[in-house]
Design an enzyme around this catalytic site. Structure first.
Site, PDB file in Angstrom:
ATOM      1  N   SER A  61      11.079  41.234  14.546  1.00 49.02           N
ATOM      2  CA  SER A  61      11.895  42.392  14.810  1.00 49.02           C
ATOM      3  C   SER A  61      10.838  43.533  15.202  1.00 49.02           C
ATOM      4  O   SER A  61      10.973  44.356  16.088  1.00 49.02           O
ATOM      5  CB  SER A  61      12.749  43.162  13.492  1.00 49.02           C
ATOM      6  OG  SER A  61      13.597  41.979  13.353  1.00 49.02           O
ATOM      7  N   ALA A 112       9.976  36.093   8.258  1.00 49.02           N
ATOM      8  CA  ALA A 112      10.833  36.318   9.346  1.00 49.02           C
ATOM      9  C   ALA A 112      11.591  37.549   9.617  1.00 49.02           C
ATOM     10  O   ALA A 112      11.585  38.094  10.759  1.00 49.02           O
ATOM     11  CB  ALA A 112      12.039  35.292   9.346  1.00 49.02           C
ATOM     12  N   GLU A 140       8.633  40.664  10.951  1.00 51.77           N
ATOM     13  CA  GLU A 140       7.441  40.448  11.844  1.00 51.77           C
ATOM     14  C   GLU A 140       8.225  40.380  13.163  1.00 51.77           C
ATOM     15  O   GLU A 140       7.474  41.236  14.166  1.00 51.77           O
ATOM     16  CB  GLU A 140       6.635  39.115  11.925  1.00 51.77           C
ATOM     17  CG  GLU A 140       5.554  39.322  10.714  1.00 51.77           C
ATOM     18  CD  GLU A 140       4.311  39.807  11.307  1.00 51.77           C
ATOM     19  OE1 GLU A 140       4.095  39.198  12.369  1.00 51.77           O
ATOM     20  OE2 GLU A 140       3.758  40.599  10.762  1.00 51.77           O
ATOM     21  N   CYS A 198      18.406  31.552  14.851  1.00 60.68           N
ATOM     22  CA  CYS A 198      17.935  32.463  13.935  1.00 60.68           C
ATOM     23  C   CYS A 198      18.801  33.015  12.899  1.00 60.68           C
ATOM     24  O   CYS A 198      19.924  33.795  13.319  1.00 60.68           O
ATOM     25  CB  CYS A 198      17.452  33.780  14.763  1.00 60.68           C
ATOM     26  SG  CYS A 198      16.854  35.051  13.652  1.00 60.68           S
ATOM     27  N   GLU A 227      19.197  46.540  14.184  1.00 65.96           N
ATOM     28  CA  GLU A 227      18.068  47.393  14.236  1.00 65.96           C
ATOM     29  C   GLU A 227      17.703  47.708  15.592  1.00 65.96           C
ATOM     30  O   GLU A 227      17.512  48.898  15.862  1.00 65.96           O
ATOM     31  CB  GLU A 227      16.790  46.465  13.719  1.00 65.96           C
ATOM     32  CG  GLU A 227      17.070  46.338  12.102  1.00 65.96           C
ATOM     33  CD  GLU A 227      16.022  45.289  11.570  1.00 65.96           C
ATOM     34  OE1 GLU A 227      16.015  45.389  10.202  1.00 65.96           O
ATOM     35  OE2 GLU A 227      15.233  44.681  12.083  1.00 65.96           O
TER      36      GLU A 227
HETATM   37  C1  HEM Z   1      13.942  40.282  17.382  1.00 59.30           C
HETATM   38  C2  HEM Z   1      13.837  39.604  16.038  1.00 59.30           C
HETATM   39  C3  HEM Z   1      13.882  38.190  15.948  1.00 59.30           C
HETATM   40  C4  HEM Z   1      13.550  37.099  16.976  1.00 59.30           C
HETATM   41  C5  HEM Z   1      13.315  37.314  18.150  1.00 59.30           C
HETATM   42  C6  HEM Z   1      13.825  35.792  16.180  1.00 59.30           C
HETATM   43  C7  HEM Z   1      13.846  34.664  16.762  1.00 59.30           C
HETATM   44  C8  HEM Z   1      13.794  33.564  16.056  1.00 59.30           C
HETATM   45  C9  HEM Z   1      13.746  32.147  16.594  1.00 59.30           C
HETATM   46  C10 HEM Z   1      13.561  31.959  18.221  1.00 59.30           C
HETATM   47  C11 HEM Z   1      13.882  31.059  15.714  1.00 59.30           C
HETATM   48  C12 HEM Z   1      14.002  29.442  15.993  1.00 59.30           C
HETATM   49  C13 HEM Z   1      15.371  29.076  16.408  1.00 59.30           C
HETATM   50  C14 HEM Z   1      15.401  27.798  16.767  1.00 59.30           C
HETATM   51  O1  HEM Z   1      14.508  27.042  16.179  1.00 59.30           O
HETATM   52  O2  HEM Z   1      16.237  27.226  17.409  1.00 59.30           O
HETATM   53  C15 HEM Z   1      14.422  31.885  14.514  1.00 59.30           C
HETATM   54  C16 HEM Z   1      14.512  31.268  13.353  1.00 59.30           C
HETATM   55  C17 HEM Z   1      14.590  31.892  12.229  1.00 59.30           C
HETATM   56  N1  HEM Z   1      14.691  33.380  11.970  1.00 59.30           N
HETATM   57 FE1  HEM Z   1      14.586  34.762  13.352  1.00 59.30          FE
HETATM   58  N2  HEM Z   1      14.170  36.191  14.888  1.00 59.30           N
HETATM   59  C18 HEM Z   1      14.235  37.531  14.849  1.00 59.30           C
HETATM   60  C19 HEM Z   1      14.367  38.208  13.560  1.00 59.30           C
HETATM   61  C20 HEM Z   1      14.993  37.663  12.243  1.00 59.30           C
HETATM   62  C21 HEM Z   1      15.286  38.426  11.075  1.00 59.30           C
HETATM   63  C22 HEM Z   1      15.487  39.808  10.968  1.00 59.30           C
HETATM   64  C23 HEM Z   1      15.451  37.471  10.225  1.00 59.30           C
HETATM   65  C24 HEM Z   1      15.674  37.622   8.503  1.00 59.30           C
HETATM   66  C25 HEM Z   1      16.369  38.211   8.197  1.00 59.30           C
HETATM   67  C26 HEM Z   1      15.107  36.161  10.687  1.00 59.30           C
HETATM   68  C27 HEM Z   1      15.111  34.974  10.060  1.00 59.30           C
HETATM   69  C28 HEM Z   1      15.105  33.631  10.739  1.00 59.30           C
HETATM   70  C29 HEM Z   1      15.051  32.363   9.822  1.00 59.30           C
HETATM   71  C30 HEM Z   1      15.377  32.138   8.438  1.00 59.30           C
HETATM   72  C31 HEM Z   1      14.899  31.462  10.859  1.00 59.30           C
HETATM   73  C32 HEM Z   1      14.790  29.951  10.639  1.00 59.30           C
HETATM   74  C33 HEM Z   1      16.234  29.190  10.838  1.00 59.30           C
HETATM   75  C34 HEM Z   1      16.402  27.788  10.826  1.00 59.30           C
HETATM   76  O3  HEM Z   1      15.240  27.079  10.884  1.00 59.30           O
HETATM   77  O4  HEM Z   1      17.606  27.167  10.346  1.00 59.30           O
HETATM   78  N3  HEM Z   1      14.705  36.278  11.863  1.00 59.30           N
HETATM   79  N4  HEM Z   1      14.180  33.420  14.788  1.00 59.30           N
END
Ligand code: HEM
Length: 293
Positions: A133, A128, A131, A241, A250
Site C-alpha cells: 500500500s 503485506a 509495504e 489479495c 486507503e
Molecule cells: C495496493 C496495495 C496492495 C497490492 C497491490 C496487493 C497485491 C497483492 C497481490 C498481487 C497478491 C497475490 C494475489 C494472487 O496470487 O493472486 C496479494 C496477496 C495478498 N495480500 Fe495484498 N496487496 C496490497 C495490499 C494488501 C494489504 C493492505 C493486505 C493486508 C491487510 C494484503 C494482504 C495480502 C495477503 C494476506 C495475500 C495472500 C493471499 C493468499 O495467498 O491467499 N495486501 N496482494
C-alpha cells in the site's frame, strides 16, 4: 468489520498526517510523512500491534520485498519479527483486546491454531498490510504529480464513486506487484496454442494483463475516467489479495484528500533524481519522494 467501516479512521489518520506535513519544514519526503505511516497505522490498529514499534517492524518487514538482501538478512529479519509477534500473541492470550491478534490468541487457546501458525499469519498480514500500500501511495502520487492535469481532475471530482474509479485506473496502470504470480496447473489445457499439462508451473504476469490492449484500449494512457475495475493488480482466484478492500479505501482517501488540502503540491526534485527500488524488487516502488507546495 466491513472495510468501509474503516473509512472514517483512515480519513482521520490521513488528515492528521497532512496537518503534520503542513506544519513542518519543506520539502517533505512523502514516504516517511504519509505513504508508510498511513497503512502502518491502519494495519497496527487492525492487528493490535503497537504503532510505537514501527521503526522496528518497518525495517524488518522491508526485507520481505527487497532484492538487495542476503539469506542472512532474511533469516535475521524473520526471526526478529517472528519473535516479536509470538510474544505479542502470548501477551494477548492473557490480556485480549478487540483486534485480529487477540482473535488468533483465542484460537490458539481453543486449539484451532498453533503459536507458530498464528505467528506466521500475523507476520504475513503485518508485512503485506503496509509495504504494497505504501508503494502504491508513493508511486500513485509521483504519477499524478508528473501529469498535473490529473490531480486537478481529482480535485474537481466531488463523488466518492468517481474517486474510487480513478484509483482502479491508477492500480491498473502501476501494478506494483510487478512479477508474475506462480501457479501449478491442476489439469491439462491449451492456451493460445500452447499446451499446458497438469503439474506444469505457470507464471501469470499481472502487469502484462493490466496493459493488454484487448482489455484496456490504449493501455499506456492514464485515463482516470476509464472503467478499469476488471484489472488484476490484486491477483486473481482464491489467492487474490486479502487486504484489497483496505488498500482501496486507503488509496481513495489519499487521492480524495491530498490534492484538495495541498492544491499546489509538486515534486521537489526532477523526475530523473527519484530513487526507484531495484528493478528486481518484488514490489515496484520509489524509496523517497521529496515534495513541496
Ligand atoms: C495496493 C496495495 C496492495 C497490492 C497491490 C496487493 C497485491 C497483492 C497481490 C498481487 C497478491 C497475490 C494475489 C494472487 O496470487 O493472486 C496479494 C496477496 C495478498 N495480500 Fe495484498 N496487496 C496490497 C495490499 C494488501 C494489504 C493492505 C493486505 C493486508 C491487510 C494484503 C494482504 C495480502 C495477503 C494476506 C495475500 C495472500 C493471499 C493468499 O495467498 O491467499 N495486501 N496482494
Amino acid at each position: 468489520m466491513p472495510s468501509t467501516a474503516l473509512r472514517p479512521e483512515i480519513q482521520r489518520f490521513t488528515d492528521e498526517l497532512i496537518d503534520k506535513m503542513l506544519a513542518g519544514p519543506k520539502p517533505v519526503d512523502l514516504v516517511t510523512a504519509l505513504s508508510l505511516p498511513l497503512p502502518s497505522l491502519m494495519i497496527c490498529a487492525l492487528l493490535g500491534v503497537p504503532y510505537d514499534d514501527h521503526d522496528f517492524f518497518q525495517e524488518n518487514a522491508s526485507f520481505a520485498t527487497r532484492s538487495d538482501k542476503t539469506a542472512e538478512d532474511d533469516r535475521r529479519a524473520n526471526e526478529a519479527l517472528g519473535g516479536y509477534l509470538a510474544a505479542l500473541l502470548q501477551a494477548k492470550m492473557e490480556n485480549p483486546g478487540d483486534d485480529v491478534l487477540s482473535d488468533f490468541a483465542a484460537r490458539i487457546k481453543d486449539g484451532d491454531l498453533t503459536l507458530p501458525e498464528a505467528t506466521l499469519l500475523s507476520m504475513i498480514l503485518l508485512i503485506a498490510g503496509h509495504e504494497t500500500s505504501a508503494n502504491m501511495i508513493t508511486l500513485g502520487t509521483a504519477l499524478l504529480l508528473e501529469n498535473p492535469e490529473q490531480p486537478a481532475r481529482l480535485r474537481e471530482i466531488d463523488d466518492t464513486k468517481a474517486v474510487a474509479g480513478a484509483v482502479e485506473e491508477i492500480l491498473r496502470y502501476l501494478t506494483v506487484a510487478q512479477f508474475g504470480q506462480r501457479r501449478i496447473a491442476k489439469e491439462d489445457f491449451e492456451f493460445e496454442g500452447v499446451r499446458i499439462e497438469a503439474g506444469d508451473g505457470i507464471v501469470v504476469p499481472l502487469p502484462a494483463g493490466n496493459w493488454d490492449p484487448t482489455a484496456f484500449p490504449e493501455p499506456e494512457k492514464l485515463d482516470l475516467d476509464r472503467k478499469a475495475s476488471h484489472h488484476h493488480a490484486f491477483g486473481w482466484g482464491i489467492h487474490q489479495c486479502l487486504g484489497q478492500q483496505l488498500a482501496r479505501i486507503e488509496l481513495q482517501v489519499v487521492c480524495g484528500t491530498l490534492y484538495r488540502r495541498i492544491p499546489t503540491l509538486r515534486l521537489a526534485v526532477d523526475r530523473e533524481e527519484l530513487a526507484f527500488r531495484p528493478a528486481d524488487s518484488l514490489a515496484f516502488g520509489i524509496m523517497e519522494l521529496p515534495v513541496t507546495w
